[in-house]
Motif scaffolding. Structure first.
Motif, PDB file in Angstrom:
ATOM      1  N   SER A 143      -4.020  -1.901   0.756  1.00 29.95           N
ATOM      2  CA  SER A 143      -5.339  -1.629   0.166  1.00 29.95           C
ATOM      3  C   SER A 143      -5.667  -2.647  -0.916  1.00 29.95           C
ATOM      4  CB  SER A 143      -5.370  -0.227  -0.438  1.00 29.95           C
ATOM      5  OG  SER A 143      -4.531  -0.175  -1.573  1.00 29.95           O
ATOM      6  N   LYS A 148     -12.401   0.566  -1.384  1.00 30.34           N
ATOM      7  CA  LYS A 148     -13.149   0.217  -0.176  1.00 30.34           C
ATOM      8  C   LYS A 148     -12.191  -0.204   0.941  1.00 30.34           C
ATOM      9  CE  LYS A 148     -16.606  -2.972   1.001  1.00 30.34           C
ATOM     10  NZ  LYS A 148     -17.038  -4.304   0.563  1.00 30.34           N
ATOM     11  N   GLN A 149     -11.283  -1.079   0.566  1.00 28.19           N
ATOM     12  CA  GLN A 149     -10.322  -1.569   1.544  1.00 28.19           C
ATOM     13  C   GLN A 149      -9.466  -0.432   2.074  1.00 28.19           C
ATOM     14  OE1 GLN A 149     -10.235  -4.983   2.268  1.00 28.19           O
ATOM     15  NE2 GLN A 149      -9.018  -4.293   4.011  1.00 28.19           N
ATOM     16  N   LYS A 151     -10.169   2.743   2.317  1.00 30.25           N
ATOM     17  CA  LYS A 151     -10.931   3.598   3.231  1.00 30.25           C
ATOM     18  C   LYS A 151     -11.094   2.914   4.588  1.00 30.25           C
ATOM     19  CE  LYS A 151     -15.122   6.326   3.456  1.00 30.25           C
ATOM     20  NZ  LYS A 151     -16.554   6.032   3.369  1.00 30.25           N
ATOM     21  N   LEU A 152     -11.450   1.654   4.524  1.00 28.16           N
ATOM     22  CA  LEU A 152     -11.616   0.866   5.751  1.00 28.16           C
ATOM     23  C   LEU A 152     -10.340   0.897   6.587  1.00 28.16           C
ATOM     24  CD1 LEU A 152     -14.300  -0.679   6.052  1.00 28.16           C
ATOM     25  CD2 LEU A 152     -13.018  -2.784   5.717  1.00 28.16           C
ATOM     26  N   ASN A 153      -9.233   0.651   5.929  1.00 28.32           N
ATOM     27  CA  ASN A 153      -7.960   0.604   6.636  1.00 28.32           C
ATOM     28  C   ASN A 153      -7.606   1.953   7.238  1.00 28.32           C
ATOM     29  OD1 ASN A 153      -7.573  -2.062   6.152  1.00 28.32           O
ATOM     30  ND2 ASN A 153      -6.232  -1.781   4.397  1.00 28.32           N
ATOM     31  N   GLU A 155      -9.570   4.266   8.128  1.00 28.87           N
ATOM     32  CA  GLU A 155     -10.420   4.577   9.271  1.00 28.87           C
ATOM     33  C   GLU A 155     -10.081   3.705  10.475  1.00 28.87           C
ATOM     34  OE1 GLU A 155     -14.153   4.577   7.285  1.00 28.87           O
ATOM     35  OE2 GLU A 155     -13.977   6.709   6.794  1.00 28.87           O
ATOM     36  N   HIS A 156      -9.689   2.492  10.179  1.00 34.05           N
ATOM     37  CA  HIS A 156      -9.238   1.622  11.245  1.00 34.05           C
ATOM     38  C   HIS A 156      -8.011   2.219  11.939  1.00 34.05           C
ATOM     39  CE1 HIS A 156      -8.314  -2.799  12.507  1.00 34.05           C
ATOM     40  NE2 HIS A 156      -8.527  -2.010  13.516  1.00 34.05           N
ATOM     41  N   TYR A 178     -12.891  11.324   2.385  1.00 35.95           N
ATOM     42  CA  TYR A 178     -12.707  10.764   3.727  1.00 35.95           C
ATOM     43  C   TYR A 178     -11.348  11.157   4.286  1.00 35.95           C
ATOM     44  CZ  TYR A 178      -9.624   7.085   1.967  1.00 35.95           C
ATOM     45  OH  TYR A 178      -8.581   6.412   1.418  1.00 35.95           O
TER      46      TYR A 178
ATOM     47  N   TYR B 132      -7.866  -9.429  11.091  1.00 39.36           N
ATOM     48  CA  TYR B 132      -8.824  -8.345  10.924  1.00 39.36           C
ATOM     49  C   TYR B 132     -10.242  -8.812  11.199  1.00 39.36           C
ATOM     50  CZ  TYR B 132      -5.219  -5.230   9.188  1.00 39.36           C
ATOM     51  OH  TYR B 132      -4.105  -4.432   9.076  1.00 39.36           O
ATOM     52  N   ASP B 135     -10.874  -8.750  14.664  1.00 36.62           N
ATOM     53  CA  ASP B 135     -10.713  -7.424  15.235  1.00 36.62           C
ATOM     54  C   ASP B 135      -9.371  -7.221  15.927  1.00 36.62           C
ATOM     55  OD1 ASP B 135     -12.292  -5.250  14.858  1.00 36.62           O
ATOM     56  OD2 ASP B 135     -12.832  -5.118  16.964  1.00 36.62           O
TER      57      ASP B 135
END
Lengths: 386, 386
Positions: A143, A148-149, A151-153, A155-156, A178, B132, B135
């Motif tokens: 992270s 932000k990172q 959360k992105l990770n 969700e990824h 989240y 990343y 993708d």
DNA sequence: ATTCTTCATGCAAGCGATTGCATCATTTTT
DNA sequence: AAAAATGATGCAATCGCTTGCATGAAGAAT
């Protein structure tokens, strides 16, 4: 995807046509090309499948599948034949197909702030030691202390169908809704090191209170009286616990707690400016000892001290959380609180896997607390080489 | 897998029967339980699928799939509708299903010896930064400098259908036939840092020769004349290159090369005994400088020096490869050769992805060489605080 | 008006593995 | 002897998505 084919260009729209394949000026039988391309794909990783085995052995795929999974329906004899043949052709089940069918991926996600951090890399080693044994794969994401990172990770990872998540929150993170969503949808989550309140699940942490108490007490017993406390973002769970330990030690030795001696670093020491600022604010208060509450802050603070005020760097006693295996190299030397990182990883993973494999919803959750270890500064060493 | 069902026990074999489900003493209609269990599975990650969207919109799954992938066959209008709806229900394609169909997983494997090593964690950051964006997911494995572990991990990754592999060989590795096999079967591989000879593929390394030359020259220019060289396993590519750089610098300044001043560490400094032994053998030769050729060895050697011979530790000038960001804290301080780790990761990943996505077999391979940076010891600092 | 293109969409066959159930031969029980 | 249970195997659907090809309508060319 026949790359050998010229696609005709449509006169009207100037776009490439479809359904029409030309070789030179001739319409050509597509099969030629398609077959070729298919073959190429097939060739890539030419592994045998259950179907191949079934065909070779004159059995059905179901029988083969069951034999390989050692089901009781299949006779010993058949099993033996299938297993032998599978061994011979070096059969490996395609985990992707299995994941699709079984709706699980046999992999668990890990979120840490930085793998370059000794504490976290040791935790990861602990995680791997358990996960691999139980045939789980781990996928690591960083992270970088950014919400932000993070959360992105997450969700990824979730979209990659991980079966469970091990996470140490970033120092920026405040909103964990989240995670609640994912948890509610059925994703097992175990927190470690930096754990949220009000989230009913397993958690694994070090005994932060005691670790801090011990470190602070150590400073006091070495004769220090003005002990500053440099710590992480105020929102992190362990920040609070470590602050309490620090306070408790002061209290025990009848030293007054002074809030101005406590400095918080919102970004966990990711920016050196942040640390230098903290050091700058602290020094006028003439501390003779500093207790620092995280790996990155500890090393960062010493660096900042050395860079900005080299003349006092060696006069202030430092005790801090760190799992660096290079502490002995540091100058000024310091007393360190080592977290049982490897064990934290192991315990967290065991808990997570138990959740993943639980037959029914879990209602009882534990918070495991593991003891830290105080590694005292080698006094003579520190001086002999100064 | 209806866990709510009691399976009847066969009287004869004492094993659990199949095909016979009992609830209490009654044979029960299985559907009740199966449906329930199915529903539980469904509920877990209740995500919408292409089918759901198709049904809701009165389209076929093919149209939806194509619309989502923005194919030219689909009209703009339809695309808009599908995209809007997908957005609304927060549709995420199931990557597992896609992988199965497309025979690729959009993930790349990384093998390094240790993530706790600064060099490698920086490389990984570089890899992630590119992957990343394009993708791809990365899956990190550690070999812990063990050949066996490395092979195991690679095969584990391969069976997980990674699309490509980035690997820095372990210091133990000599036999890379298992990699050749995978490569021949179509797995794209890019080597970095520790690369094999006789393997036709892309490789990315630091300019080891120049880095070593610079470091050695630096020691010579500081007046050192008896310069030892502590290095990794003799079989590693960069060991050889770094040795050459060291020799070249000696030659330039007319210093005789003495083989006995070179010590190899088979395990790359994973065992402290190995290092202490090397130090022990080196000291009687009275070196006034040591050039060390890897991250772990550099820190390990200083530790060993300090532990075994503290009285000389500060008298020997040290220059070594390391990407540690804590070099400034070290005592004794040292001159370091920093590898462009982040960039190495980036370049390697770009090459790998280009291989993965290449339409046809690649025949031209590159070996990219990136320059290192020499960070000179802060002389005064080194003394002032001693 | 007829034929050919162009466009838009749907059908259906996979990818590889799992598994509920049907089937059938062989016991065992009653 | 008839009924029931057991044991071993195969059929076929399914997981969610992709895609070659067929189809059919509308427009363009002849």
């Amino acid at each position: 995807m026949p790359t050998d084919l010229t696609k005709k260009v449509c006169k009207r729209s100037q776009k490439r046509c479809f359904n029409v394949y030309l070789l030179g000026r001739f319409r050509i039988p597509k099969e030629i090309f398609f077959v070729t391309w298919e073959q190429v794909l097939k060739m890539r990783f030419e592994t045998s499948t259950i179907k191949d085995i079934a065909k070779a052995l004159g059995l059905s795929t179901s029988t083969v599948s069951r034999a390989l999974r050692d089901r009781y329906e299949i006779s010993e004899e058949t099993k033996k034949i299938v297993l032998a043949y599978a061994e011979k052709v070096n059969y490996r089940a395609n985990p992707i197909a299995r994941s699709l069918k079984e709706r699980r991926s046999y992999s668990i996600g890990i979120i840490v702030s930085e793998i370059a951090n000794n504490f976290f890399s040791q935790v990861i080693n602990g995680i791997e030691s358990i996960a691999y044994n139980k045939d789980y794969h781990v996928i690591i994401s960083q992270s970088h202390e950014s919400y932000k990172q993070e959360k992105l990770n997450v969700e990824h990872l979730a979209s990659r169908s991980i079966d469970g998540l091990l996470i140490a929150l970033s120092s920026e993170t405040q909103d964990i809704d989240y995670l609640r969503d994912l948890y509610a949808k059925g994703l097992p989550i175990v927190f470690f090191d930096r754990v949220p309140e009000n989230f009913e699940t397993h958690k694994v942490i070090a005994n932060n209170f005691k670790g801090s108490f011990d470190a602070t007490e150590h400073l006091i017993l070495s004769g220090k009286r003005v002990i500053a406390h440099l710590t992480n973002s105020e929102t992190l769970s362990n920040t609070k616990e470590r602050l309490e330990g620090y306070k408790a030690a002061l209290t025990k030795y009848h030293i007054e707690f002074k809030p101005e001696l406590v400095k918080y670093c919102q970004h966990g020491g990711m920016h050196s400016a942040e640390l230098e600022q903290a050091v700058k604010e602290l020094l006028p208060l003439k501390p003779d000892g500093i207790f620092i509450s995280s790996d990155r802050l500890t090393t960062g603070c010493i660096l900042a001290l050395k860079n900005t005020n080299p003349e006092v760097a060696h006069k202030i006693a430092i005790a801090g959380f760190t799992n660096s295996n290079l502490v002995e190299l540091f100058s000024p030397s310091l007393t360190s609180v080592k977290q049982p990182a490897f064990e934290i990883g192991q315990v967290a993973t065991e808990l997570l896997i138990s959740m993943i494999e639980a037959k029914r919803p879990i209602t009882e959750f534990e918070t495991k607390i593991l003891d830290t270890e105080l590694v005292r500064m080698k006094k003579n060493l520190g001086n002999r080489f100064l």
